[in-house]
Design an enzyme around this catalytic site. Structure first.
Site, mmCIF file in Angstrom:
data_model
loop_
_atom_site.group_PDB
_atom_site.id
_atom_site.type_symbol
_atom_site.label_atom_id
_atom_site.label_comp_id
_atom_site.label_asym_id
_atom_site.label_seq_id
_atom_site.Cartn_x
_atom_site.Cartn_y
_atom_site.Cartn_z
ATOM 1 N N GLN A 126 0.480 5.562 9.952
ATOM 2 C CA GLN A 126 1.595 5.407 9.007
ATOM 3 C C GLN A 126 2.764 4.705 9.693
ATOM 4 O O GLN A 126 3.153 5.063 10.807
ATOM 5 C CB GLN A 126 2.007 6.794 8.469
ATOM 6 C CG GLN A 126 3.022 6.751 7.338
ATOM 7 C CD GLN A 126 2.508 6.110 6.054
ATOM 8 O OE1 GLN A 126 1.325 6.135 5.762
ATOM 9 N NE2 GLN A 126 3.406 5.527 5.286
ATOM 10 N N ASP A 159 -6.000 -0.057 5.849
ATOM 11 C CA ASP A 159 -4.698 -0.564 5.401
ATOM 12 C C ASP A 159 -4.720 -2.085 5.266
ATOM 13 O O ASP A 159 -3.813 -2.673 4.670
ATOM 14 C CB ASP A 159 -3.614 -0.192 6.428
ATOM 15 C CG ASP A 159 -2.747 0.973 5.979
ATOM 16 O OD1 ASP A 159 -2.634 1.189 4.764
ATOM 17 O OD2 ASP A 159 -2.191 1.651 6.858
ATOM 18 N N LYS A 162 -1.701 10.840 0.317
ATOM 19 C CA LYS A 162 -2.988 10.242 0.704
ATOM 20 C C LYS A 162 -4.017 11.341 0.979
ATOM 21 O O LYS A 162 -5.165 11.257 0.538
ATOM 22 C CB LYS A 162 -2.807 9.330 1.932
ATOM 23 C CG LYS A 162 -2.001 8.064 1.602
ATOM 24 C CD LYS A 162 -1.559 7.276 2.829
ATOM 25 C CE LYS A 162 -0.622 6.144 2.423
ATOM 26 N NZ LYS A 162 -0.107 5.351 3.551
HETATM 27 N N1 GUN Z 1 4.432 2.307 5.405
HETATM 28 C C1 GUN Z 1 4.789 1.841 4.200
HETATM 29 N N2 GUN Z 1 3.706 1.475 3.487
HETATM 30 C C2 GUN Z 1 2.640 1.719 4.272
HETATM 31 C C3 GUN Z 1 1.236 1.550 4.089
HETATM 32 O O1 GUN Z 1 0.746 1.089 3.063
HETATM 33 N N3 GUN Z 1 0.462 1.929 5.144
HETATM 34 C C4 GUN Z 1 0.982 2.427 6.294
HETATM 35 N N4 GUN Z 1 0.127 2.749 7.266
HETATM 36 N N5 GUN Z 1 2.269 2.592 6.494
HETATM 37 C C5 GUN Z 1 3.086 2.236 5.474
#
Ligand code: GUN
Length: 293
Positions: A96, A119, A52
């Site tokens: 995350q 998200d 990211k």
């Molecule tokens: N853990 C697995 N997929 C994601 C996601 O798309 N965003 C976040 N913040 N955590 C995750």
């Protein structure tokens, strides 16, 4: 059989986002800024967050990585979220997941200001998505819809079977596939761990979205000839073939399923790269929505 190339499409979208950032900068607006909060050192989470941050660089965004050790308290995290909510220099941020067990994930998600929740996990965004209002749509479902759109895969009137009912993928993608839109307009069946006769149901599917996190669950006998298969699985399995000692396995037994499909996504290089660009898109949108400084 046509392979759906998520890497290629994500590179195209990154180029489009880069252009939009250049336009913002030409108008003397600052570039979008995404912050990521990472707790602990889980290998998968480290990799996703690194992707990211790198993607932000590629499109000209600012990014900040905020790290905490596993023993961080819920209170400390909530305080940091309050700061990020108030920070006019941050357009969007993510925490995350998963988080350590002593932290209430839902409480953390609900503390994020919905406008900055790129998200799309906050109940306000999830609810708005459900009834088709403008919102941040969570990144993986948005990425899947974009792949279907760009490959011009017909979804109207098709039977779409979603495997998995997570808040992150299964639930939102089933809503998006059923909504009155293109792509969308599908008849959707959601299967999960308590579903009986899963194979009988998947054999009726024109489109299968496999998102239950069970490596190689979907086998050739479960798929009808000509189906479209979208593999959302990303389980790390030990491997002697790679330097890292592990490789990603999807929810689909690719080698035997692929020959029966009209379209299929590989793992890696299918849905994964699309998730990252969807997050960038949400962040760009959040930056465009911000009040002019
Ligand atoms: N853990 C697995 N997929 C994601 C996601 O798309 N965003 C976040 N913040 N955590 C995750």
């Amino acid at each position: 059989m046509q392979l759906i190339d998520g890497k290629k499409i994500s590179d195209e979208i990154k180029a489009e986002i880069r252009e939009a950032v250049e336009e913002m900068c030409a108008k003397n607006l600052r570039p979008p800024h995404l912050a990521a909060v990472l707790v602990g050192h889980d290998g998968g989470s480290e990799t996703y967050v690194a992707h990211k941050v790198k993607a932000c660089e590629q499109v000209g965004f600012r990014s900040s990585l905020i790290r905490y050790e596993d023993h961080v308290t819920e209170k400390e995290l909530l305080q940091r979220i309050a700061q990020l909510n108030a920070d006019a220099e941050v357009d969007g941020f993510i925490v995350q997941l998963p988080l350590p067990r002593h932290i209430d994930e839902q409480k953390i998600i609900e503390a994020i200001e919905p406008a900055k929740d790129v998200d799309g996990f906050h109940p306000e965004n999830a609810g708005r998505m459900m009834i088709g209002l403008p919102c941040h749509v969570s990144a993986t479902p948005a990425g899947i819809m974009e792949l279907l759109r760009r490959y011009r895969i017909e979804t109207k009137g098709k039977h779409c079977v979603v495997l998995g009912r997570s808040n992150i993928v299964g639930k939102p993608v089933s809503v998006l596939m059923a909504q009155k839109a293109q792509p969308g307009d599908a008849t959707v069946t959601v299967c999960h761990s308590r579903t009986k006769n899963i194979a009988e149901i998947t054999r009726q599917a024109d489109i299968i979205i496999a998102a239950m996190g069970q490596p190689e669950f979907l086998t050739a006998d479960m798929v009808k000839e000509g189906a479209v298969v979208i593999d959302v699985g990303t389980t790390r399995v030990p491997s002697i073939e790679t330097k890292s000692g592990w490789k990603l396995k999807g929810d689909v037994k690719f080698d035997e399923v692929a020959p029966k499909c009209s379209y299929i996504t590989p793992v890696p290089g299918g849905v994964g790269p699309m998730t990252v660009v969807s997050l960038l898109r949400n962040t760009l949108q959040a930056a465009k929505n911000r009040k002019q400084e």
